[in-house]
Each structure stands twice: as C-alpha cells, then as structure tokens.
Design an enzyme around this catalytic site. Structure first.
Site, PDB file in Angstrom:
ATOM      1  N   GLU A  46       0.713  -1.068   0.384  1.00  0.00           N
ATOM      2  CA  GLU A  46      -0.174   0.185  -0.050  1.00  0.00           C
ATOM      3  C   GLU A  46       1.089   1.553   0.089  1.00  0.00           C
ATOM      4  O   GLU A  46       1.866   1.183   0.612  1.00  0.00           O
ATOM      5  CB  GLU A  46      -0.937  -0.092   1.002  1.00  0.00           C
ATOM      6  CG  GLU A  46      -1.812   1.394   1.136  1.00  0.00           C
ATOM      7  CD  GLU A  46      -2.686   1.408   2.832  1.00  0.00           C
ATOM      8  OE1 GLU A  46      -3.495   1.871   2.779  1.00  0.00           O
ATOM      9  OE2 GLU A  46      -1.940   0.447   3.799  1.00  0.00           O
ATOM     10  N   LYS A 118      -9.304   2.736  -1.944  1.00  0.00           N
ATOM     11  CA  LYS A 118      -9.662   1.881  -0.842  1.00  0.00           C
ATOM     12  C   LYS A 118     -10.684   2.324  -0.200  1.00  0.00           C
ATOM     13  O   LYS A 118     -11.430   3.771   0.177  1.00  0.00           O
ATOM     14  CB  LYS A 118      -8.562   2.660   0.529  1.00  0.00           C
ATOM     15  CG  LYS A 118      -8.944   1.446   2.058  1.00  0.00           C
ATOM     16  CD  LYS A 118      -7.557   1.883   2.629  1.00  0.00           C
ATOM     17  CE  LYS A 118      -7.118   1.607   4.070  1.00  0.00           C
ATOM     18  NZ  LYS A 118      -6.130   1.753   5.022  1.00  0.00           N
ATOM     19  N   CYS A 150      -5.009  -2.577   2.704  1.00  0.00           N
ATOM     20  CA  CYS A 150      -5.338  -2.336   3.740  1.00  0.00           C
ATOM     21  C   CYS A 150      -6.365  -3.029   4.696  1.00  0.00           C
ATOM     22  O   CYS A 150      -7.280  -4.029   5.105  1.00  0.00           O
ATOM     23  CB  CYS A 150      -4.013  -1.462   4.739  1.00  0.00           C
ATOM     24  SG  CYS A 150      -3.473  -1.848   6.237  1.00  0.00           S
TER      25      CYS A 150
END
Length: 570
Positions: A46, A118, A150
């Site tokens: 990420e 995300k 994540c």
C-alpha cells in the site's frame, strides 16, 4: 475439480516518505527481480511509491498522480517486457473531481486493467483521501483478480464480495501495524472465501509508526505458502486457482439482510432502546465458562460429564457455561437423535437448577421426519431459547435440515447469541449476531478445522506489549470471530474424533495485548473468565463490546450482493 497453477510474488518494501522517485526506482528493481524469477502476478505494498503517514491533503498533493500516469506507465513497461501483471499501491488523483484516493492499480502488458480505491479507511486516510465506492474483480488471462487495501480486509464483507464476484485470488496491499504477521485476518479471509491471497506489506518506521512486514502468499485453504519477516525482498509461491468456489455453497443469503443495516451509526444504547423495545441488558462484569470434553454414545455418561462441569463452573462463580456440539446426545447419526421433550433434556434442566447456572448444551434433535443440529439455552428460569444450526457442513446436508432463525436471548451477563460449529466458519453468521447487539456468542462446536496455525516469532521490534515471540495458536478461528465482531465468543469445542479442542473465552478486541482470553489446552476441563460489557451509567457505551468500534466502520451501502440469492458461483 481442476485447478490452474500460477506463480506469484509479494514484494516487501520500506518506502521513504516523500522520496517518490527513489521509492519507485527501488520498487521497479524488486518487481523486475520477481518477474525474472518467474512470477506472473506481483503485488506491492500500500502507498509504496510515496510512503503512508501524511498529515493532510496539502502535504501529499505534490505526490499524487492520475491513473494512467507516469508511475503506471513505468510499471506497465515492465509488465510488457515480462508478460506479467503488477499491483501497485499509490496515492491517486481523480482528474474529474480533484479528489485523492488511496488506490491499488492492477497493470498488465497492455496497461491499466483496473483500480481499487480503498473503501474502508483507517484513521489516516480521512485526513486527505476520499473513500472508494466499489469492490470489483478483474478478468485477466491469468485469472480473476480482486484487490483490497489494508483496512478493507478487517471487514468480513469485502473479501466476501470478492468471492461472490468470482475472484480466484485476492491481492491485498497493506501498511499493517501493531501485530505480529502474517496477520490472522489475512489467513482467515483467504480460507473462508476459498481464494488465494497475495499480501504485499511494508516494514520499518515512518513518523514514529512501526510497520509489521510479514508479506506472504496464502493458499485458498489458508495454508501459508511463503512469507518474509522483515527487510526489503520478494516472496515467491505457486498458487492454485480453482474453477469453482467451494465456500459459497453453505451460505444462506436469504437470512443476511441485517448485513445491509448500519445499526451503530447512532448511540447503541439509544438504538437498542428505541420505543422501549428490547433494550440491552445493563453492562457489568460477569464470569462465563466453556466446558471441553469428548461426548460419548451414552446419554447417562454425557449427563454425568455435564453435571460435573456445571458444578465446577458454579464453584468458580460462573453465570453462563457452554458445552460442546452434541454434548448431550453424542457424535452419532439419526439413531442418537432425541425430541425436544425428551427426559434427557429435562435432566439437563435439573442440572441447571442445581448449579443455579445458565447452560448452553448441544444436542441432535428429531422433529418428525427431520433432524437438526441444535443447541438449547436453559437455566434457573427454565428453557430460554432453542437454536437450530443454519449452516450445515457438506457431509451432513443429505440428512440434516437447516434452521432458519437467528437466536439471541438477554441474560444478566449480556445479550447472548447462539451459533453451532459450522456456523463459525461462515463469516456472515457472527456478523449478523453482532448487528443484533450481542455481547456474547455462545458456540457449541465440534470443529476439525481450520486447524490453529502457529507462528515461529518475528524479528520486527514491536513496541510493548505487542508480542513478537513464538506462539502455538497465532491463527485461531474463534479469536478472529470475536475480534472482527467486537463481542465475546464462548467457544466449547469437542476434544476428540479429530476436533482440535481449544475451547475458551475469546475477547472483543483483536489488537488488545495481552489478549483478553482463556483457552483449554487439555482434553477435558472447564475454563472461566471474567468478562466486561462496560459501565452502564455512562451516556455512551464505554466498552468496545457495546460501542462495537470495528462494526461501526462498515460501509453497508456496498454490500447488497451479499443478500442476493443467485450468484455466479452457486
């Protein structure tokens, strides 16, 4: 079932904040190494191109890019040279809105295949980035690829959406922290969705934050195929890409409508007390217990074991004791089933009266021509609730009927929901009970898998009290279910016939160290723990089990496919 083998790689890297050119140069070298060594799909961490810990939008502004842009062009050229696919983590700017996103970009020999922005932010992203709004899976010549970033993977819904969209492999880019890795969430999402997972995580320090490393490749069965503890480097493995997802067959989407509601947007105390209907029991401290043994074929022998354990729990001050799956009737088939009014169940009620204790006991139920795997909650006030298992294991579907109702009941120790063994393997089950406001899941079980996975220890120097040493039970399903749903799981597992035992009480916060849990490591015994549901006098809940912090951060407007009955995989 035929399966395609695919050589893949995860890149682990410590970027330097704001040193974009230098970061990209090193990332290209590591990716080139992975490609030369045969990887067809390569996953970077990420925000690998720029670093992660940005203060605000203005600070990150000089480093954002559109997609496509210079960074994606550089990695596309590499993909074209080696006929491979690369997933790059970077800050993205949308030219139409000038919004910034924390993005994962899938690149192939021909250019950009797809982008995932995300969707479930950590506390850092809202300082500069907008939330993404979809969970796409991308068709490529090497397989169907899903992307998550994540914090996305904390939520059972996101990886499940990937599986429902036909993903064969999930590429997870992260800047994971505060935990020894490979993280149990990574392993669980692969296993419960029958999807391989490639994990590109960063390591090292940035602005006082310690990142955990542990980049890895996980098979669709949860097997760790390769990983790297600390340092820059590449993790290689071959993964299998099955043509059909086996994890979806036992889903019951007609019972999952609760997943589309965001019950905790308001004060949970107000929500569950609205109109005076079923307010949560007052928060308090209570002792709960799990009993572990191997039920046999003799009803009388099983009743003797139940009574002995109930008296032990009473002497320890317990208010609730959970027994294993089919603890009363034993492990046999139809011939061992009993009806709801059977004398043996009345004797269990007598035990509850004698011990002045609420009990959850598993039993095999006969109702006319149908058979159910059932659990009963009973106590000094009588029979309180009956639950029939909703998710049936594949070997039992030809003779066991499935229940069709979630069950929870309020006791002085809290709101208690009931699940049985196989239900715990389906991520939607615990989530529904969490959304019903349960403080506790009582889970009689006879689970043979997923077998708990050990960890040999990490060289990453985590801050106290985060553990780094060897752990024989690093990945343990009831612990994950408790943490992801912010509730206590009282897990009573069979200890014989191939079941793995480890009955115990597992706490509501995955990242609380030392862990709030107790477990039974011997074949037989009772384990007890004092649990807490918070101070009921405060206007807003003070304990994680009532606030349900992680549940609150869900993005349910994305989740409609979870309740659609007809999916491509079923």
């Amino acid at each position: 079932m035929t399966a395609q083998k695919l050589p893949v790689a995860a890149v682990q890297f410590e970027p330097t904040l704001a040193k974009k050119s230098e970061n990209i140069e090193t990332l290209l070298a590591l990716t080139e190494q992975a490609a030369r060594e045969g990887a067809r799909l390569i996953v970077l961490p990420e925000m690998a191109t720029t670093g992660y810990c940005w203060y605000h939008r203005e600070e990150v502004a000089p480093y954002v890019e559109t997609v496509p842009g210079p960074t994606t062009e550089a990695f596309t050229a590499l993909a074209a040279r080696h006929d491979c696919y690369i997933v790059v983590g970077m800050p993205e700017r949308d030219p139409a809105t000038d919004l910034y996103y924390n993005s994962a970009v899938l690149l192939g020999p021909q250019g950009v295949v797809g982008v995932h922005r995300k969707t479930h932010p950590y506390i850092a992203e809202p300082k500069w980035a907008a939330n993404g709004d979809r969970h796409a899976v991308f068709d490529t010549p090497i397989g169907r690829i899903g992307l998550l970033v994540c914090m996305d993977i904390h939520f059972v819904e996101t990886a499940r959406l990937m599986a429902l969209n036909g993903a064969q492999v999930i590429c997870h880019l992260s800047n994971w922290l505060d935990e020894r890795t490979p993280a149990p969430y990574w392993l669980t999402r692969a296993w419960e969705n029958d999807c391989a997972l490639i994990e590109g995580n960063r390591w090292g320090w940035e602005r006082g934050v310690k990142f955990s490393g542990g980049s890895c490749v996980v098979g669709a069965d949860g097997t760790l195929l390769g990983y790297r503890d600390d340092g820059d480097g590449v993790v290689h493995a071959d993964i299998e890409l099955p043509e059909r997802n086996r994890s979806l067959a036992k889903r019951r989407p007609e019972l999952y409508h609760r997943l589309l509601t965001n019950t905790f947007s308001w004060n949970p105390k107000d929500f569950f007390g609205l109109y005076g209907f079923r307010p949560l029991p007052p928060g308090k401290r209570s002792v709960v217990a799990a009993g572990q043994f191997t039920p046999g074929a003799s009803l009388n022998g099983n009743l003797e074991a139940l009574r002995d354990m109930a008296l032990r729990a009473r002497d320890g001050g317990a208010e609730l004791l959970v027994f294993p799956e089919r603890a009363l009737t034993g492990p046999g088939g139809r011939e061992t089933a009993i009806e709801a009014g059977d004398e043996a169940l009345k004797e269990v009620l007598d035990i509850a009266m004698e011990a002045n204790l609420n009990l959850v006991v598993g039993w095999l139920e006969r109702d006319g021509e149908r058979y159910y795997n059932s659990a009963r909650l009973l106590g000094p006030a009588g029979v309180l609730a009956d639950y029939r298992q909703i998710h049936i294991a594949e070997p039992d579907r030809h003779w066991l009927s499935a229940g069709d109702r979630w069950v929870c009941h309020d006791l002085p120790c809290g709101r208690v929901g009931l699940l049985l063994g196989e239900d715990l393997t389906v991520p939607e089950a615990g989530r529904v009970l969490s959304l019903e406001g349960c403080d506790i899941i009582a889970a009689p079980a006879s689970l043979h898998g997923p077998v708990p996975m050990a960890h040999g220890g990490s060289r990453i120097a985590q801050n106290y009290p985060i553990p780094t040493g060897e752990d024989p039970h690093h990945w343990l399903l009831p612990r994950v279910r408790a943490g992801e749903n912010n509730l206590w799981v009282v897990f009573a597992n069979n200890a014989g016939d191939g079941a793995f035992g480890l009955s115990g009480v597992y706490g509501p916060d995955t990242f609380a160290f030392p862990r709030s849990e107790v477990k039974q490591v011997r074949a037989r015994g009772v384990v007890m723990m004092t649990i807490d549901t918070g101070d009921d006098q405060a206007p807003y809940p003070t304990h994680v089990v009532r606030r349900k912090d992680l549940v609150l951060m869900r993005q349910p407007h994305h989740y409609q496919p979870l309740v659609e009955r007809d999916t491509p995989q079923e």
